[in-house]
Design an enzyme around this catalytic site. Structure first.
Site, mmCIF file in Angstrom:
data_model
loop_
_atom_site.group_PDB
_atom_site.id
_atom_site.type_symbol
_atom_site.label_atom_id
_atom_site.label_comp_id
_atom_site.label_asym_id
_atom_site.label_seq_id
_atom_site.Cartn_x
_atom_site.Cartn_y
_atom_site.Cartn_z
ATOM 1 N N CYS A 75 1.166 -1.475 0.040
ATOM 2 C CA CYS A 75 0.222 -0.068 -0.043
ATOM 3 C C CYS A 75 0.942 1.005 -0.159
ATOM 4 O O CYS A 75 1.757 1.429 1.303
ATOM 5 C CB CYS A 75 -0.609 -0.475 0.957
ATOM 6 S SG CYS A 75 -1.508 1.516 1.762
ATOM 7 N N CYS A 182 -1.335 4.194 -6.187
ATOM 8 C CA CYS A 182 -2.263 3.369 -5.306
ATOM 9 C C CYS A 182 -1.681 1.680 -5.727
ATOM 10 O O CYS A 182 -2.489 1.801 -6.664
ATOM 11 C CB CYS A 182 -3.794 4.291 -5.286
ATOM 12 S SG CYS A 182 -4.810 2.827 -4.338
HETATM 13 N N1 DGL Z 1 -4.103 0.748 -1.640
HETATM 14 C C1 DGL Z 1 -3.611 2.089 -1.166
HETATM 15 C C2 DGL Z 1 -2.909 2.468 -1.803
HETATM 16 O O1 DGL Z 1 -1.677 1.998 -2.555
HETATM 17 C C3 DGL Z 1 -4.747 2.998 -0.658
HETATM 18 C C4 DGL Z 1 -6.624 2.965 -0.749
HETATM 19 C C5 DGL Z 1 -7.201 2.891 0.856
HETATM 20 O O2 DGL Z 1 -6.992 2.879 1.657
HETATM 21 O O3 DGL Z 1 -7.105 4.881 0.399
HETATM 22 O O4 DGL Z 1 -2.458 3.881 -1.039
#
Ligand code: DGL
Length: 254
Positions: A75, A182
């Protein structure tokens, strides 16, 4: 799960960990993958960063208590806010691998590109520094989305279309590439590609994070991945299908 197997925990608010999980599974099927998600607390990109750090710490402790040999923050948002405090707390016993938006590979090939990310990542100094170090002289536009990750998490196809359209509308028309900053976004790379002009390249970090995780775990990755990498139908879009998810669900400890 056997006592001797190597076990890695992936941490994300939700489905964003799946592309990285799938790469780890493909490169080293013997590695056990523990999926740590936060269905109550996501999306993280809209949460107070201190709150995200606390949630990530709780998940990291859970992973450690369930025998993880390494923790990968699959993430970008969590990597930005929690990577340093986590390393202070858990390394060197437990390696912490972070996700970095693929600015460097995009800048190596393209002059004009955009970075799409959550609000937290888009306004971070971390991303600003990354661009100034690795994309000097490049024309880079950072575009934040308030809801694409949430729509992907909810599996709302109409909401995904609308959120992607908003991102495209805020992205300069002449970009050569888009960095998916993301980890949820590669799950809808097919939708994204459909809304961008033909030929715009997409970059994500899932394979790089999987390889770095295996390096930190001292596990040699399988060399037999050429066909897999070349198979654009993989493009994580397939991960949305239930049959693709089955193996991942089986690897969840709880
Ligand atoms: N998958 C996450 C990222 O790479 C965040 C998604 C979220 O929970 O806002 O930033």
């Amino acid at each position: 799960m056997s006592e001797t197997a190597k076990r890695v925990a992936l941490i994300d608010s939700g489905k964003g960990l799946l592309p990285t999980a799938k790469w780890i599974h493909r490169l080293a099927p013997e590695v056990e993958v523990l999926l740590e998600t936060d269905p109550e607390g996501g999306p993280w990109g809209e949460r107070d960063p201190g709150d995200v750090v606390e949630r990530v710490f709780a998940m990291a402790r859970h992973a450690r208590d369930h025998g993880a040999n390494a923790i990968a923050l699959a993430c970008n948002t969590a990597s930005i806010v929690a990577r340093e405090p986590l390393r202070e707390q858990f390394e060197p016993r437990l390696p912490i691998i972070a996700t970095v938006p693929a600015v460097k590979p995009a800048a190596a090939r393209h002059q004009r590109f955009a970075v799409w990310a959550t609000a937290t990542t888009a306004r971070s100094e971390y991303l600003e520094d990354l661009i100034s170090v690795f994309a000097t002289g490049r024309d880079v536009s950072v575009v934040g989305s308030h809801d694409l990750a949430a729509q992907i998490e909810a599996g709302d196809e109409a909401g995904i279309e609308t959120a992607v359209q908003h991102l495209v509308a805020e992205t300069p028309k002449d970009v050569e590439a888009v960095v998916l900053g993301c980890t949820h976004y590669p799950l809808v790379s097919d939708v994204i590609a459909r809304h961008l002009p033909e030929g715009v390249a997409l970059f994500d970090s899932a394979e790089a994070v999987a390889r770095q995780t295996l390096r930190r775990m001292r596990i040699a990755p399988s060399a037999d991945v050429a066909a897999f990498a070349a198979d654009s139908s993989f493009a994580a879009a397939g991960v949305r299908r239930a049959d693709e998810l089955e193996w991942a669900i089986r690897h969840h400890l709880d």
